[in-house]
Design a protein around this motif. Structure first.
Motif, PDB file in Angstrom:
ATOM      1  N   GLN A 113       1.177   1.836   4.459  1.00  0.00           N
ATOM      2  CA  GLN A 113       1.596   0.445   4.629  1.00  0.00           C
ATOM      3  C   GLN A 113       0.442  -0.519   4.386  1.00  0.00           C
ATOM      4  O   GLN A 113       0.614  -1.578   3.769  1.00  0.00           O
ATOM      5  CB  GLN A 113       2.175   0.248   6.030  1.00  0.00           C
ATOM      6  CG  GLN A 113       3.474   1.004   6.278  1.00  0.00           C
ATOM      7  CD  GLN A 113       3.960   0.861   7.708  1.00  0.00           C
ATOM      8  OE1 GLN A 113       3.477   0.005   8.453  1.00  0.00           O
ATOM      9  NE2 GLN A 113       4.918   1.678   8.097  1.00  0.00           N
ATOM     10  N   ALA A 114      -0.739  -0.163   4.864  1.00  0.00           N
ATOM     11  CA  ALA A 114      -1.899  -1.041   4.703  1.00  0.00           C
ATOM     12  C   ALA A 114      -2.291  -1.185   3.236  1.00  0.00           C
ATOM     13  O   ALA A 114      -2.593  -2.293   2.759  1.00  0.00           O
ATOM     14  CB  ALA A 114      -3.074  -0.509   5.516  1.00  0.00           C
ATOM     15  N   LEU A 115      -2.271  -0.073   2.503  1.00  0.00           N
ATOM     16  CA  LEU A 115      -2.659  -0.129   1.090  1.00  0.00           C
ATOM     17  C   LEU A 115      -1.623  -0.845   0.242  1.00  0.00           C
ATOM     18  O   LEU A 115      -1.932  -1.311  -0.860  1.00  0.00           O
ATOM     19  CB  LEU A 115      -2.886   1.292   0.564  1.00  0.00           C
ATOM     20  CG  LEU A 115      -4.111   2.016   1.135  1.00  0.00           C
ATOM     21  CD1 LEU A 115      -4.146   3.454   0.651  1.00  0.00           C
ATOM     22  CD2 LEU A 115      -5.397   1.293   0.790  1.00  0.00           C
ATOM     23  N   ALA A 116      -0.402  -0.939   0.760  1.00  0.00           N
ATOM     24  CA  ALA A 116       0.654  -1.653   0.033  1.00  0.00           C
ATOM     25  C   ALA A 116       0.687  -3.135   0.368  1.00  0.00           C
ATOM     26  O   ALA A 116       1.453  -3.890  -0.236  1.00  0.00           O
ATOM     27  CB  ALA A 116       2.015  -1.028   0.348  1.00  0.00           C
ATOM     28  N   ASP A 117      -0.134  -3.559   1.319  1.00  0.00           N
ATOM     29  CA  ASP A 117      -0.134  -4.946   1.776  1.00  0.00           C
ATOM     30  C   ASP A 117      -1.242  -5.722   1.070  1.00  0.00           C
ATOM     31  O   ASP A 117      -2.419  -5.359   1.143  1.00  0.00           O
ATOM     32  CB  ASP A 117      -0.355  -4.987   3.295  1.00  0.00           C
ATOM     33  CG  ASP A 117      -0.018  -6.339   3.899  1.00  0.00           C
ATOM     34  OD1 ASP A 117      -0.542  -7.362   3.406  1.00  0.00           O
ATOM     35  OD2 ASP A 117       0.776  -6.381   4.860  1.00  0.00           O
ATOM     36  N   ALA A 118      -0.865  -6.791   0.404  1.00  0.00           N
ATOM     37  CA  ALA A 118      -1.822  -7.573  -0.379  1.00  0.00           C
ATOM     38  C   ALA A 118      -2.885  -8.239   0.485  1.00  0.00           C
ATOM     39  O   ALA A 118      -3.940  -8.638  -0.019  1.00  0.00           O
ATOM     40  CB  ALA A 118      -1.076  -8.629  -1.196  1.00  0.00           C
ATOM     41  N   ARG A 119      -2.633  -8.368   1.772  1.00  0.00           N
ATOM     42  CA  ARG A 119      -3.608  -8.999   2.662  1.00  0.00           C
ATOM     43  C   ARG A 119      -4.776  -8.075   2.978  1.00  0.00           C
ATOM     44  O   ARG A 119      -5.816  -8.521   3.492  1.00  0.00           O
ATOM     45  CB  ARG A 119      -2.931  -9.430   3.958  1.00  0.00           C
ATOM     46  CG  ARG A 119      -1.902 -10.534   3.799  1.00  0.00           C
ATOM     47  CD  ARG A 119      -1.119 -10.740   5.081  1.00  0.00           C
ATOM     48  NE  ARG A 119      -0.266  -9.578   5.377  1.00  0.00           N
ATOM     49  CZ  ARG A 119       0.516  -9.485   6.445  1.00  0.00           C
ATOM     50  NH1 ARG A 119       0.539 -10.472   7.330  1.00  0.00           N
ATOM     51  NH2 ARG A 119       1.257  -8.407   6.624  1.00  0.00           N
ATOM     52  N   VAL A 120      -4.629  -6.802   2.705  1.00  0.00           N
ATOM     53  CA  VAL A 120      -5.669  -5.821   3.036  1.00  0.00           C
ATOM     54  C   VAL A 120      -6.552  -5.590   1.816  1.00  0.00           C
ATOM     55  O   VAL A 120      -6.100  -5.080   0.792  1.00  0.00           O
ATOM     56  CB  VAL A 120      -5.041  -4.493   3.492  1.00  0.00           C
ATOM     57  CG1 VAL A 120      -6.136  -3.472   3.787  1.00  0.00           C
ATOM     58  CG2 VAL A 120      -4.172  -4.718   4.724  1.00  0.00           C
ATOM     59  N   ARG A 121      -7.798  -5.979   1.930  1.00  0.00           N
ATOM     60  CA  ARG A 121      -8.742  -5.841   0.820  1.00  0.00           C
ATOM     61  C   ARG A 121      -9.354  -4.455   0.765  1.00  0.00           C
ATOM     62  O   ARG A 121      -9.629  -3.921  -0.310  1.00  0.00           O
ATOM     63  CB  ARG A 121      -9.848  -6.894   0.959  1.00  0.00           C
ATOM     64  CG  ARG A 121     -10.921  -6.820  -0.124  1.00  0.00           C
ATOM     65  CD  ARG A 121     -11.747  -8.092  -0.138  1.00  0.00           C
ATOM     66  NE  ARG A 121     -12.405  -8.344   1.137  1.00  0.00           N
ATOM     67  CZ  ARG A 121     -13.607  -7.876   1.463  1.00  0.00           C
ATOM     68  NH1 ARG A 121     -14.281  -7.124   0.608  1.00  0.00           N
ATOM     69  NH2 ARG A 121     -14.150  -8.162   2.623  1.00  0.00           N
ATOM     70  N   GLN A 122      -9.566  -3.859   1.962  1.00  0.00           N
ATOM     71  CA  GLN A 122     -10.204  -2.544   2.004  1.00  0.00           C
ATOM     72  C   GLN A 122      -9.808  -1.822   3.287  1.00  0.00           C
ATOM     73  O   GLN A 122      -9.673  -2.448   4.340  1.00  0.00           O
ATOM     74  CB  GLN A 122     -11.726  -2.681   1.950  1.00  0.00           C
ATOM     75  CG  GLN A 122     -12.488  -1.363   1.907  1.00  0.00           C
ATOM     76  CD  GLN A 122     -13.981  -1.602   1.930  1.00  0.00           C
ATOM     77  OE1 GLN A 122     -14.595  -1.789   2.985  1.00  0.00           O
ATOM     78  NE2 GLN A 122     -14.580  -1.632   0.755  1.00  0.00           N
ATOM     79  N   VAL A 123      -9.611  -0.507   3.169  1.00  0.00           N
ATOM     80  CA  VAL A 123      -9.373   0.331   4.337  1.00  0.00           C
ATOM     81  C   VAL A 123     -10.434   1.429   4.357  1.00  0.00           C
ATOM     82  O   VAL A 123     -10.631   2.130   3.359  1.00  0.00           O
ATOM     83  CB  VAL A 123      -7.983   0.991   4.307  1.00  0.00           C
ATOM     84  CG1 VAL A 123      -7.791   1.874   5.544  1.00  0.00           C
ATOM     85  CG2 VAL A 123      -6.880  -0.056   4.244  1.00  0.00           C
ATOM     86  N   THR A 124     -11.111   1.558   5.471  1.00  0.00           N
ATOM     87  CA  THR A 124     -12.034   2.679   5.670  1.00  0.00           C
ATOM     88  C   THR A 124     -11.378   3.643   6.647  1.00  0.00           C
ATOM     89  O   THR A 124     -10.993   3.246   7.747  1.00  0.00           O
ATOM     90  CB  THR A 124     -13.382   2.210   6.227  1.00  0.00           C
ATOM     91  OG1 THR A 124     -13.970   1.276   5.313  1.00  0.00           O
ATOM     92  CG2 THR A 124     -14.324   3.386   6.417  1.00  0.00           C
ATOM     93  N   ALA A 125     -11.222   4.893   6.216  1.00  0.00           N
ATOM     94  CA  ALA A 125     -10.542   5.900   7.031  1.00  0.00           C
ATOM     95  C   ALA A 125     -11.445   7.129   7.148  1.00  0.00           C
ATOM     96  O   ALA A 125     -11.379   8.032   6.296  1.00  0.00           O
ATOM     97  CB  ALA A 125      -9.201   6.273   6.414  1.00  0.00           C
ATOM     98  N   PRO A 126     -12.299   7.185   8.163  1.00  0.00           N
ATOM     99  CA  PRO A 126     -13.165   8.347   8.341  1.00  0.00           C
ATOM    100  C   PRO A 126     -12.342   9.622   8.533  1.00  0.00           C
ATOM    101  O   PRO A 126     -11.320   9.612   9.213  1.00  0.00           O
ATOM    102  CB  PRO A 126     -13.955   8.008   9.608  1.00  0.00           C
ATOM    103  CG  PRO A 126     -13.843   6.525   9.757  1.00  0.00           C
ATOM    104  CD  PRO A 126     -12.500   6.169   9.206  1.00  0.00           C
ATOM    105  N   VAL A 127     -12.787  10.709   7.932  1.00  0.00           N
ATOM    106  CA  VAL A 127     -12.092  11.993   8.031  1.00  0.00           C
ATOM    107  C   VAL A 127     -13.094  13.083   8.401  1.00  0.00           C
ATOM    108  O   VAL A 127     -14.299  12.931   8.208  1.00  0.00           O
ATOM    109  CB  VAL A 127     -11.392  12.365   6.709  1.00  0.00           C
ATOM    110  CG1 VAL A 127     -10.233  11.409   6.415  1.00  0.00           C
ATOM    111  CG2 VAL A 127     -12.381  12.353   5.548  1.00  0.00           C
ATOM    112  N   ARG A 128     -12.563  14.183   8.916  1.00  0.00           N
ATOM    113  CA  ARG A 128     -13.422  15.299   9.331  1.00  0.00           C
ATOM    114  C   ARG A 128     -13.858  16.171   8.159  1.00  0.00           C
ATOM    115  O   ARG A 128     -14.860  16.861   8.236  1.00  0.00           O
ATOM    116  CB  ARG A 128     -12.707  16.153  10.383  1.00  0.00           C
ATOM    117  CG  ARG A 128     -12.509  15.448  11.713  1.00  0.00           C
ATOM    118  CD  ARG A 128     -11.815  16.366  12.725  1.00  0.00           C
ATOM    119  NE  ARG A 128     -11.770  15.760  14.041  1.00  0.00           N
ATOM    120  CZ  ARG A 128     -10.834  14.910  14.438  1.00  0.00           C
ATOM    121  NH1 ARG A 128      -9.866  14.553  13.598  1.00  0.00           N
ATOM    122  NH2 ARG A 128     -10.848  14.404  15.659  1.00  0.00           N
TER     123      ARG A 128
END
Length: 213
Positions: free
Chosen positions: A19-34
């Protein structure tokens, strides 16, 4: 906006990431993974640093964001002990929040649970209540606590008891008060993203009845 998403590999976290990546208001998402490759093909707006949640990097630039959305969580069965469960649902969550707060991130959004109460006799509810209490003490300009009931959706790991509960509540849903109904994972993800993109000042609670299917 720049979002920091913790728990992106889980049921709600994956939906929230989509949902965040499909939203034009979101410029960047950082998602730390193991581990590397824990998430599918990564678009340019998604950063997936590999981290050890036991030793989170204190000086990473990505702690500075417009909002943190946290869907970290486990089960007693998966954790193997109460101590291990508490380490994930309280320890990892609180440490990440402290680092984000230290770097100036103003808003924090948490997937908690119905019944969260630091004074509860029930271990699960008590841990959820304690992490809510300790997050509030950090002084974020905006703190949103999303408290779903039983989360509805297809998980990758086997949870027979949860699956049975979903079937029963699914049948009884129309007869039950909204607060007792299943909380669909997509609805939880939408509530989390909305709270991150439109953070309200102070402490806000999104109850299960606002998430019911």
């Amino acid at each position: 906006m720049k979002l920091l998403l913790l728990g992106a590999t889980g049921l709600v976290g994956r939906l929230l990431l989509e949902q965040a990546l499909a939203d034009a208001r979101v410029r960047q998402v950082t998602a730390p993974v193991r581990r590397a490759g824990a998430l599918p093909a990564q678009p340019p707006r998604l950063l997936c640093p590999v981290v050890d949640f036991q030793r989170l990097p204190e000086d990473a630039d990505w702690w500075r964001a417009d909002a943190v959305v946290c869907t970290l969580g486990t089960t007693l069965k998966a954790a193997g002990s109460r101590e291990a469960f508490r380490q994930v649902d309280h320890g990892h969550v609180l440490q990440a929040a402290q680092l984000a707060r230290r770097h100036g991130t103003p808003a924090f959004v948490l997937t908690s649970a119905t019944g969260a109460d630091a004074g509860s006799r029930l271990f699960y509810n008590r841990v959820k209540g304690e992490v809510e209490r300790d997050l509030e003490a950090l002084g974020f300009a905006s703190l949103t606590l999303v408290r779903p009931g039983l989360i509805g959706g297809a998980r990758t790991e086997s949870r027979p008891a949860e699956r049975l509960s979903q079937q029963v509540l699914g049948l009884l849903g129309p007869l039950l008060p909204r607060a007792w109904r299943i909380s669909p994972a997509p609805a939880i993800a939408r509530a989390l993203l909305r709270s991150a993109l439109q953070p309200a000042p102070g402490v806000q609670v999104v109850p299960a009845d606002a998430l019911a299917g």
